[in-house]
Every structure is written in structure tokens, then in C-alpha cells.
Scaffold this active site. Structure first.
Site, PDB file in Angstrom:
ATOM      1  N   ASP A 127      44.999  28.802  25.723  1.00  0.00           N
ATOM      2  CA  ASP A 127      45.225  27.549  24.997  1.00  0.00           C
ATOM      3  C   ASP A 127      44.051  26.593  25.118  1.00  0.00           C
ATOM      4  OD1 ASP A 127      47.690  28.470  24.303  1.00  0.00           O
ATOM      5  OD2 ASP A 127      48.712  27.473  25.960  1.00  0.00           O
ATOM      6  N   ASP A 152      53.554  22.194  31.498  1.00  0.00           N
ATOM      7  CA  ASP A 152      54.072  22.940  30.331  1.00  0.00           C
ATOM      8  C   ASP A 152      55.404  22.380  29.832  1.00  0.00           C
ATOM      9  OD1 ASP A 152      52.429  25.838  30.333  1.00  0.00           O
ATOM     10  OD2 ASP A 152      52.512  24.769  32.228  1.00  0.00           O
ATOM     11  N   ARG A 197      44.071  34.085  29.863  1.00  0.00           N
ATOM     12  CA  ARG A 197      43.495  33.658  31.139  1.00  0.00           C
ATOM     13  C   ARG A 197      43.473  34.784  32.172  1.00  0.00           C
ATOM     14  NH1 ARG A 197      40.817  29.635  30.353  1.00  0.00           N
ATOM     15  NH2 ARG A 197      40.916  28.989  32.522  1.00  0.00           N
ATOM     16  N   LYS A 250      56.329  34.952  31.326  1.00  0.00           N
ATOM     17  CA  LYS A 250      54.969  35.332  30.892  1.00  0.00           C
ATOM     18  C   LYS A 250      53.966  35.176  32.026  1.00  0.00           C
ATOM     19  CE  LYS A 250      52.312  32.201  28.510  1.00  0.00           C
ATOM     20  NZ  LYS A 250      50.980  31.983  29.089  1.00  0.00           N
ATOM     21  N   ASN A 251      54.018  34.017  32.699  1.00  0.00           N
ATOM     22  CA  ASN A 251      52.974  33.707  33.680  1.00  0.00           C
ATOM     23  C   ASN A 251      53.174  34.397  35.029  1.00  0.00           C
ATOM     24  OD1 ASN A 251      51.697  32.271  31.745  1.00  0.00           O
ATOM     25  ND2 ASN A 251      52.336  30.249  32.491  1.00  0.00           N
TER      26      ASN A 251
HETATM   27  N1  EPU Z   1      40.724  24.096  37.326  1.00  0.00           N
HETATM   28  C1  EPU Z   1      39.408  23.859  37.678  1.00  0.00           C
HETATM   29  N2  EPU Z   1      38.694  24.904  38.227  1.00  0.00           N
HETATM   30  C2  EPU Z   1      39.242  26.141  38.424  1.00  0.00           C
HETATM   31  C3  EPU Z   1      40.579  26.358  38.063  1.00  0.00           C
HETATM   32  C4  EPU Z   1      41.300  25.314  37.508  1.00  0.00           C
HETATM   33  O1  EPU Z   1      38.889  22.755  37.505  1.00  0.00           O
HETATM   34  O2  EPU Z   1      38.525  27.039  38.924  1.00  0.00           O
HETATM   35  C5  EPU Z   1      41.495  22.995  36.704  1.00  0.00           C
HETATM   36  C6  EPU Z   1      41.814  23.330  35.240  1.00  0.00           C
HETATM   37  O3  EPU Z   1      40.749  22.987  34.381  1.00  0.00           O
HETATM   38  C7  EPU Z   1      43.052  22.512  34.987  1.00  0.00           C
HETATM   39  C8  EPU Z   1      43.765  22.536  36.343  1.00  0.00           C
HETATM   40  O4  EPU Z   1      42.777  22.897  37.302  1.00  0.00           O
HETATM   41  O5  EPU Z   1      42.714  21.197  34.660  1.00  0.00           O
HETATM   42  C9  EPU Z   1      44.940  23.496  36.418  1.00  0.00           C
HETATM   43  O6  EPU Z   1      44.504  24.826  36.225  1.00  0.00           O
HETATM   44  P1  EPU Z   1      45.205  26.072  36.922  1.00  0.00           P
HETATM   45  O7  EPU Z   1      44.152  26.991  37.408  1.00  0.00           O
HETATM   46  O8  EPU Z   1      46.222  25.583  37.890  1.00  0.00           O
HETATM   47  O9  EPU Z   1      45.986  26.725  35.704  1.00  0.00           O
HETATM   48  P2  EPU Z   1      45.841  28.184  35.089  1.00  0.00           P
HETATM   49  O10 EPU Z   1      45.994  29.211  36.141  1.00  0.00           O
HETATM   50  O11 EPU Z   1      44.659  28.256  34.186  1.00  0.00           O
HETATM   51  C10 EPU Z   1      48.414  28.441  34.716  1.00  0.00           C
HETATM   52  C11 EPU Z   1      49.274  28.796  33.529  1.00  0.00           C
HETATM   53  C12 EPU Z   1      49.353  27.611  32.577  1.00  0.00           C
HETATM   54  C13 EPU Z   1      49.933  26.428  33.319  1.00  0.00           C
HETATM   55  C14 EPU Z   1      49.057  26.124  34.564  1.00  0.00           C
HETATM   56  C15 EPU Z   1      49.599  24.991  35.403  1.00  0.00           C
HETATM   57  C16 EPU Z   1      48.895  31.163  33.308  1.00  0.00           C
HETATM   58  C17 EPU Z   1      48.334  32.287  32.518  1.00  0.00           C
HETATM   59  N3  EPU Z   1      48.695  29.929  32.842  1.00  0.00           N
HETATM   60  O12 EPU Z   1      47.127  28.198  34.159  1.00  0.00           O
HETATM   61  O13 EPU Z   1      50.266  27.976  31.542  1.00  0.00           O
HETATM   62  O14 EPU Z   1      49.959  25.305  32.476  1.00  0.00           O
HETATM   63  O15 EPU Z   1      48.962  27.308  35.387  1.00  0.00           O
HETATM   64  O16 EPU Z   1      50.815  25.311  35.941  1.00  0.00           O
HETATM   65  O17 EPU Z   1      49.554  31.379  34.321  1.00  0.00           O
HETATM   66  C18 EPU Z   1      50.988  28.358  29.341  1.00  0.00           C
HETATM   67  O18 EPU Z   1      51.746  29.216  29.787  1.00  0.00           O
HETATM   68  O19 EPU Z   1      51.023  27.970  28.143  1.00  0.00           O
HETATM   69  C19 EPU Z   1      49.989  27.750  30.224  1.00  0.00           C
HETATM   70  C20 EPU Z   1      48.962  27.042  29.770  1.00  0.00           C
END
Ligand code: EPU
Length: 433
Positions: free
Chosen positions: A114, A305, A90, A21-22
Site C-alpha cells: 500500500d 488498519d 511487503r 493475511k498478515n
Molecule cells: N518503519 C521504518 N523502518 C523500518 C520499518 C518500519 O521507519 O525498517 C516505519 C514504517 O515506515 C511505518 C512504521 O514503521 O511508518 C510501521 O511499519 P511496520 O514495519 O510496523 O509495518 P509493516 O510490517 O510494514 C505491517 C502490516 C500493515 C500494518 C502494519 C502496522 C503486513 C504485511 N503489513 O506492516 O498492514 O498496517 O504492520 O501494524 O503485515 C495492511 O494489511 O493493509 C497493512 C498495511
């Protein structure tokens, strides 16, 4: 819609992983960078791919789907406004770079996904601003402009965010000059995106110490790519195999993507066999699981995750186990349901790990202490988010009696035909409503 699950059955057999998915959704956004058709193979049939298809179509993409192959062509960007989708996942913010590159302006809806923490996007916005984008937030969209195109820049992340790394790469591949990301995330899904962009004609270097350098090119062309298998699904099915005895062969699971998880499996007393067509997980005859400590981290650490499905395995381990969640401040929503089903888990706002994390002193319940083993019994629960939905399923499958899960649309967003696939392992699971 609901799942009715009758637990306590022996589960074993083979289960095929879907495409990640991601990674899949990010590859779809990358196709917006070219006016030529792109072919994506092995795409999962899930809600998030549907939502991303709608987004691409809203700006001018033609999408053709045949089985798990998706062809996307965007000969012309018809509008810079991506939508009208809001707060559903996202992905929309990742379209800023491609839209700016092709038409000099972009408007994308605010993000959803989420409910596992505040999830700000400041790192994304700072990076794009440093590259020359002028970004403003309206009531429910981000608007961006770069009339003279984006310029390469050296951007240094305060945290290695997955989304911000992808966003910066997608913006940098067609920017003028060289972009260097310091403290970038290096998750396998990001490498999958990089491999696809390389096939499209991009120049991207992976440096040491979380450095990624991108040399902007004039134009990208169409390409074909097979999305990587979903390592989060792999862990969910592995945990099911461990908790329900197994063996469960997770077809297409790749050892490279799961090294940290495999170590945790062995430390808890579970076993696995790496085969040519996947990895088989089981609880060896007569072995009792023992409590261990887990700390989530960015790749190559133990992924956030994974802690939820592994939490179910830990309810079956003797003694105390500890999970220290360091990525999201609110990722223990599933614990209430596990306790309702008979588990004994307490959450604390202290850092229960080797080191204090960035949530130290913030009053976030980001550590959990699990006292086991506990027998689980069926219960009626409501799915809170995608990964915790999988916890509800695994717990219900190993529990005595019947469980009813409400709100399963959230699970369908990330797991393809999950009920059909689990039935092949012997699970008694029915979709109702
Ligand atoms: N963060 C910030 N500022 C930002 C971006 C992120 O403070 O500008 C913080 C977030 O609040 C969080 C942490 O950094 O506490 C991690 O966020 P990140 O940006 O790394 O995650 P994401 O891109 O929003 C993706 C996956 C998530 C997975 C995370 C960590 C997707 C669509 N989502 O999220 O997957 O948990 O990376 O590996 O790729 C899921 O699939 O259920 C899921 C939540």
C-alpha cells in the site's frame, strides 16, 4: 474490474472471518526454514497468499492447496534469488533470514504494498547486519551474504516495527547463539508466527517491556498450524455492522485481539456481544452515535488498519471526531472519497492527540477532524489501497444511491470473496468488468 454497489439496504446476519493475511504470508515464509513439509490450515484465498506462493516456488518450494489447507515443502533451496516479483507486497524481505540460513546468500526484490507512506526498511537491514549479514542494494533488489551463518546479537529498535520484528525472529531461529530484540513489536500476528516456529522446534521467549529473545537451534522440522482469524477483517465487518445498523455476527472474531477496538465501539455509542462463536456488532435502537477521539498506535493500541473503516462510522456520529494517525504519515487517502460522498472531514499536519508523535512538524497530514453526522450519497471512486478500498465499500453500502468502485483488485489482495460474503448480509454488490 469494478464493484457496482447499491446502498441504503439494511445489513444484518453472519459473516465468517478468513485467516489473517498478515499472519498467513509470514507463516509461508517460515516454512522455508525447514526441508520438511509444513501444513498450514485456514489459509485465506487472497492475492497476497498467491504472491507469496510464487515467491516460495521461485526458490524451490512445492505447494499443494486443498480448500483452505496449504502444504509447503522445500526439500532444497534451488536458488538464492527470490523473484522475479517486484514491488507487489511487503513479504520478500522476510525471506532473507531463511535463505541465509539454508544457503548462505539471498537476493530479494524491493518491496511494494500500500502507498501509505515512505515505508523504509532500515530497521530490518540494521538488525540483520548486526547479526552478521552483509547486505547491499542493487537497482531493484537487496543482496545478502552470510557465508559463515548468522550470529545472535542484541538489537534495539528505534521503533517497534512489525516487519522488522518478524524478519529478525526468522533470521534468529537458526542463528548461532542468542538474539535479543529490544523494543520489539508484539502484534497478535507476530505471536502467531512465534507459535508456528515453536512447533517447528524454535526456542523463543517473550519478555517484559517489548523484549523478545530467541535461542538459535541447529535445525527446524515440519509442523502443522492453523492461521489465526483476521482481526482487520473483523474490524471492517464490525464497522459495517455499526454503520448499517446490524446486528452483524462476525464469526471467529476474538475478543483478545480486539480489546482496544471494542472500547472505541462502546465510546461511540455502538454495542457488541461476545459470543462463543464470534462477536456481534450493532447500533442499539434509537441510539445516536457521538463523536470521539482516536489515536492509532502499535499493539495493544488502536491499530492503524482500523482507523479507515472506523472513520466511516465516525461520519455518522454527532459533533466532532478526531483521528490522530501515528504509524503511517499518509494514511488518509480515503478521505477525499468520503468527502466526495458527502462527508465533512478536514486533514491537518498537526498532532491532534494527547501527545505529539514522531510526525510532529513534518508537514504530513496525519490528523483528521470529522464533523458529523453527514448523509452519504453514491459516487464513482477508485480504490487506492487495501484498507481504504474497504472504506469505499462500507461507505457505498450505507450511502443513498449507486456507487461504482474501480480498481478492486487491490481489495482482492487482502479480502477473500468479499462480494459473496457481503451479499450474505443483504448487500447489493455486483462484480463487473
Ligand atoms: N518503519 C521504518 N523502518 C523500518 C520499518 C518500519 O521507519 O525498517 C516505519 C514504517 O515506515 C511505518 C512504521 O514503521 O511508518 C510501521 O511499519 P511496520 O514495519 O510496523 O509495518 P509493516 O510490517 O510494514 C505491517 C502490516 C500493515 C500494518 C502494519 C502496522 C503486513 C504485511 N503489513 O506492516 O498492514 O498496517 O504492520 O501494524 O503485515 C495492511 O494489511 O493493509 C497493512 C498495511
Amino acid at each position: 474490474m469494478q464493484f457496482k454497489i447499491t446502498g441504503g439496504k439494511t445489513l444484518s446476519g453472519e459473516i465468517q472471518l478468513a485467516g489473517a493475511k498478515n499472519a498467513a504470508t509470514k507463516l509461508m515464509i517460515a516454512t522455508l526454514l525447514t526441508d520438511e513439509p509444513c501444513v498450514l490450515e485456514g489459509m485465506p484465498n487472497i492475492g497476497d497468499v498467491e504472491i507469496t506462493s510464487e515467491l516460495c516456488k521461485s526458490v524451490g518450494s512445492f505447494i499443494h492447496k486443498e480448500g483452505s489447507t496449504v502444504t509447503i515443502a522445500t526439500p532444497e533451496i534451488l536458488t538464492h534469488k527470490a523473484g522475479p516479483l517486484s514491488r507487489r507486497n511487503r513479504i520478500p524481505i522476510l525471506a532473507l533470514g531463511p535463505l541465509l540460513a539454508r544457503v548462505g546468500k539471498a537476493e530479494v526484490p524491493f518491496l511494494g504494498g500500500d502507498k501509505i507512506g515512505a515505508r523504509p526498511v532500515d530497521i530490518h537491514l540494521e538488525a540483520l547486519t548486526q547479526m552478521g549479514a552483509k547486505i547491499t542494494a542493487t537497482a531493484d533488489t537487496y543482496q545478502a551474504e552470510a557465508p559463515n551463518g548468522l550470529k545472535g546479537a542484541r538489537v534495539s529498535f528505534r521503533f517497534p516495527s512489525v516487519g522488522a520484528t518478524e524478519n529478525t525472529i526468522l533470521a534468529a531461529v537458526l542463528a548461532k547463539g542468542r538474539t535479543v530484540i529490544v523494543n520489539a513489536a508484539v502484534e497478535p500476528e507476530i505471536l502467531d508466527l512465534i507459535k508456528f516456529l515453536q512447533k517447528m522446534g524454535a526456542i523463543i521467549e517473550l519478555g517484559t517491556n517489548r523484549m523478545i529473545a530467541i535461542e538459535g537451534v541447529e535445525k527446524l522440522h515440519g509442523a502443522k498450524h492453523k492461521v489465526m482469524p483476521d482481526r482487520n477483517e473483523a474490524v471492517s465487518f464490525a464497522c459495517l455492522g455499526l454503520a448499517a445498523g446490524g446486528p452483524v455476527l462476525v464469526k471467529d472474531a476474538r475478543q483478545d485481539d480486539l480489546i482496544t477496538f471494542l472500547n472505541a465501539v462502546r465510546r461511540v455509542g455502538g454495542e457488541y456481544q461476545v459470543r462463543s462463536n464470534g462477536i456481534s456488532f450493532f447500533r442499539p435502537e434509537g441510539v445516536k452515535f457521538k463523536g470521539i477521539e482516536i489515536e492509532t498506535d502499535t499493539h495493544p493500541g488502536f491499530m492503524t488498519d482500523w482507523q479507515q473503516p472506523f472513520g466511516v462510522v465516525l461520519t455518522q456520529a454527532e459533533g466532532l471526531s478526531v483521528i490522530h494517525e501515528t504509524i503511517y504519515e499518509d494514511r488518509f487517502g480515503y478521505i477525499k472519497d468520503l468527502n466526495l460522498m458527502g462527508a465533512n472531514i478536514k486533514t491537518l499536519d498537526k498532532c491532534m492527540g494527547e501527545l505529539t508523535c514522531r510526525f510532529n512538524g513534518c508537514n504530513f497530514a496525519h490528523s483528521a477532524v470529522i464533523n458529523g453526522p453527514t448523509k452519504l450519497h453514491g459516487a464513482n471512486t477508485t480504490v487506492k489501497d487495501l484498507r481504504s478500498g474497504m472504506v469505499n465499500i462500507i461507505a457505498a453500502l450505507i450511502a443513498d444511491g449507486v456507487s461504482v468502485l474501480d480498481g478492486i483488485e487491490e481489495i482482492d489482495r487482502g479480502y477473500e470473496n468479499i462480494d459473496d460474503r457481503l451479499r450474505a448480509l443483504g448487500a447489493q454488490i455486483e462484480r463487473i468488468g
